[in-house]
Design an enzyme around this catalytic site. Structure first.
Site, PDB file in Angstrom:
ATOM      1  N   GLU A 240     -11.114   0.942  -3.489  1.00 52.44           N
ATOM      2  CA  GLU A 240     -11.442   0.688  -2.088  1.00 52.44           C
ATOM      3  C   GLU A 240     -12.037   1.932  -1.436  1.00 52.44           C
ATOM      4  OE1 GLU A 240      -8.006  -1.104  -0.207  1.00 52.44           O
ATOM      5  OE2 GLU A 240      -8.775  -0.744   1.796  1.00 52.44           O
TER       6      GLU A 240
ATOM      7  N   LYS B   8      -2.904   5.167  -2.543  1.00 47.20           N
ATOM      8  CA  LYS B   8      -3.850   5.998  -1.806  1.00 47.20           C
ATOM      9  C   LYS B   8      -4.230   7.173  -2.693  1.00 47.20           C
ATOM     10  CE  LYS B   8      -3.983   3.817   2.140  1.00 47.20           C
ATOM     11  NZ  LYS B   8      -5.248   3.315   2.720  1.00 47.20           N
TER      12      LYS B   8
ATOM     13  N   SER C  74       0.863  -1.179   0.000  1.00 48.55           N
ATOM     14  CA  SER C  74       0.000   0.000   0.000  1.00 48.55           C
ATOM     15  C   SER C  74       0.899   1.228   0.000  1.00 48.55           C
ATOM     16  CB  SER C  74      -0.878  -0.045   1.248  1.00 48.55           C
ATOM     17  OG  SER C  74      -1.601   1.148   1.388  1.00 48.55           O
TER      18      SER C  74
ATOM     19  N   LYS D 187     -10.336  -6.772   8.015  1.00 52.44           N
ATOM     20  CA  LYS D 187      -9.333  -6.405   9.029  1.00 52.44           C
ATOM     21  C   LYS D 187      -9.863  -6.883  10.371  1.00 52.44           C
ATOM     22  CE  LYS D 187      -7.542  -2.253   6.758  1.00 52.44           C
ATOM     23  NZ  LYS D 187      -7.598  -0.777   6.715  1.00 52.44           N
TER      24      LYS D 187
ATOM     25  N   ASP E 240      -7.203   3.276  -3.132  1.00 55.35           N
ATOM     26  CA  ASP E 240      -7.927   3.330  -1.845  1.00 55.35           C
ATOM     27  C   ASP E 240      -8.123   4.792  -1.461  1.00 55.35           C
ATOM     28  OD1 ASP E 240      -8.968   3.014   0.685  1.00 55.35           O
ATOM     29  OD2 ASP E 240      -7.257   1.917   1.508  1.00 55.35           O
TER      30      ASP E 240
ATOM     31  N   GLY F 230      -4.480  -4.209   6.062  1.00 55.77           N
ATOM     32  CA  GLY F 230      -3.488  -3.989   7.119  1.00 55.77           C
ATOM     33  C   GLY F 230      -3.686  -2.628   7.752  1.00 55.77           C
TER      34      GLY F 230
ATOM     35  N   ASP G 106     -13.853  -1.350   2.929  1.00 52.82           N
ATOM     36  CA  ASP G 106     -12.960  -1.527   4.074  1.00 52.82           C
ATOM     37  C   ASP G 106     -13.699  -0.967   5.297  1.00 52.82           C
ATOM     38  OD1 ASP G 106     -11.022  -1.063   6.062  1.00 52.82           O
ATOM     39  OD2 ASP G 106      -9.506  -0.241   4.735  1.00 52.82           O
TER      40      ASP G 106
HETATM   41  O1  OSB Z   1      -7.193   1.905   4.472  1.00 54.46           O
HETATM   42  O2  OSB Z   1      -6.183   0.101   4.165  1.00 54.46           O
HETATM   43  C1  OSB Z   1      -6.240   1.185   4.735  1.00 54.46           C
HETATM   44  C2  OSB Z   1      -3.141   1.792   6.872  1.00 54.46           C
HETATM   45  C3  OSB Z   1      -3.701   2.416   7.965  1.00 54.46           C
HETATM   46  C4  OSB Z   1      -5.051   2.663   7.965  1.00 54.46           C
HETATM   47  C5  OSB Z   1      -5.842   2.282   6.879  1.00 54.46           C
HETATM   48  C6  OSB Z   1      -5.294   1.639   5.798  1.00 54.46           C
HETATM   49  C7  OSB Z   1      -3.891   1.414   5.773  1.00 54.46           C
HETATM   50  C8  OSB Z   1      -3.186   0.813   4.655  1.00 54.46           C
HETATM   51  C9  OSB Z   1      -1.869   0.151   4.977  1.00 54.46           C
HETATM   52  O3  OSB Z   1      -3.550   0.885   3.519  1.00 54.46           O
HETATM   53  C10 OSB Z   1      -1.853  -1.294   4.724  1.00 54.46           C
HETATM   54  C11 OSB Z   1      -0.683  -1.987   5.364  1.00 54.46           C
HETATM   55  O4  OSB Z   1      -0.690  -2.244   6.580  1.00 54.46           O
HETATM   56  O5  OSB Z   1       0.263  -2.297   4.630  1.00 54.46           O
HETATM   57 MG    MG Z   2      -8.429   0.811   3.133  1.00 51.98          MG
END
Ligand code: OSB
Ligand code: MG
Length: 370
Positions: free
Chosen positions: A213, A163, A135, A262, A188, A290, A238
């Site tokens: 996402e 992102k 990510s 998650k 995302d 994650g 998510d």
């Molecule tokens: O939206 O998936 C998400 C990290 C913190 C909070 C929200 C998100 C994320 C990530 C990181 O996208 C994913 C990772 O742990 O590699």
């Molecule tokens: Mg997400």
């Protein structure tokens, strides 16, 4: 056998590179490690709540409060040992899924160690390696972003998630797609858009994304269903999926075609498995999201991602991609094929480095039955 002692550690770990989403930029992560002990065996869990209520309303402070004033006393007064019993008893308290999940995870680790089984076998997982994705946050410039993507591709990651937010979306994805025409790419938004942005979001169909996402805010299943009708790209939820009940509603409304699971967001493994099983029955593929966890939480995710309906590369990357020094040995590594091997030792299957935890601990408390 009884739980004899529970410890909470509040920690802060600096990221190797800042992480920016539509919710803001973070330089480090604050989180809680839960340790549970019974008959000389220790189980570990991680509470993924952050310092600020941004991704979710929970924070490390609310989680500390709910754990120390309600959930830990519950374990002691009801002599709870089995994570399934904890899940049911903890329903007496509304919300606070991340606090609940941290404790439940520690109970799962403890149980698996007592049975001398790696967690993934206890969960009846079906694979020994899980596909790894990365990510990638919002960067200072598109050229920095392209360079970062290049670096991750060289390390073998099977897909790249970018992102996005208003102003860092169509043109950024266009350039990323131009540079890397064949990679598995997804985006995302962490809820940064609304239906008024549908024309912008429809442009993303051009870039052959595996999924988009969480375009809209968490409590907006209806608007997601309206968008999904107009979009070729599958919507993945998510933040909106808080339990098997919200998964069912999303499915019935057609709010998404894919679900990100998650453990922290749904309140533990028991609920995560319910979401997984519901989705498997309805033909909705899932994958494991994650929260930039330390190795403790990340390895827990790894075991969960061995279940059969996890069908996409997960947000599970190498320890080094997040932190200079992780809290576990051996650290999480990505193979040349872009997979992560699931530990095969009992419980989480890695050794938690308590001296390292102590070095970065901001607050520590020990709880024992009265
Ligand atoms: O939206 O998936 C998400 C990290 C913190 C909070 C929200 C998100 C994320 C990530 C990181 O996208 C994913 C990772 O742990 O590699
Ligand atoms: Mg997400």
């Amino acid at each position: 056998m009884k739980v004899e002692r529970i410890e909470l550690f509040l920690l802060s770990l600096p990221y190797v590179h800042f992480f920016e989403t539509s919710l803001g930029r973070e330089e480090d992560r604050e989180f809680i490690v839960v340790k549970i002990m019974a008959q000389g065996v220790s189980g570990y869990g991680e509470v993924v709540a952050d310092r600020r209520p941004s991704y979710s309303y929970e924070t490390t402070s609310t989680a500390w409060h709910v754990l120390s004033d309600y959930l830990i006393p519950l374990v002691f007064t009801k002599s709870i040992l089995h994570p399934q019993d904890f899940h049911e008893e903890a329903m007496a308290f509304r919300g606070h899924p991340m606090a609940k999940a941290g404790l439940e995870l520690a109970l799962w680790d403890l149980k698996a160690k007592q049975e001398s089984l790696p967690l993934w076998r206890l969960y009846k997982g079906v694979r020994e390696e899980v596909p790894s994705g990365v990510s990638v946050g919002i960067q200072r410039s598109v050229s920095e972003l392209i360079e970062r993507i290049q670096g991750f591709l060289q390390k073998g990651y099977q897909r790249v998630k970018l992102k996005i937010k208003p102003g860092w979306d169509v043109e950024v994805l266009r350039q990323a797609r131009q540079q890397f025409p064949r990679i598995s790419l997804q985006a995302d938004a962490n809820g940064a858009y609304s239906l008024e942005d549908r024309e912008t979001l429809k442009k993303l169909d051009e870039f052959d994304l595996v999924m988009l996402e969480q375009p809209f805010p968490p409590y907006d299943l209806w608007d997601h269903s309206q968008l999904q009708k107009e979009l070729k790209t599958p919507v993945c939820l998510d933040e909106s999926i808080l339990s098997v009940e919200s998964a069912r509603k999303a499915y019935e409304m057609g709010s998404c075609r894919i679900i990100n699971i998650k453990v922290g967001r749904v309140g533990g493994i028991v609920e995560a498995v319910k979401v997984h099983d519901f989705c498997a029955e309805k033909g909705i593929p899932v994958w494991c999201g994650g929260m930039l966890e330390s190795g403790v939480g990340r390895v827990h995710n790894l075991h969960l991602a061995t279940l059969p309906n996890f069908k996409f590369p997960n947000d599970l990357s190498a320890s080094k991609r997040y932190y200079a020094e992780d809290l576990i040995e051996p650290p999480v590594e990505v193979t040349k094929k872009g997979t992560i091997k699931v530990p095969d030792e009992p419980g989480i299957g890695v050794s938690v480095q308590e001296e390292r935890i102590k070095k970065v601990t901001l607050k520590h408390q020990v709880f024992e039955p009265s």
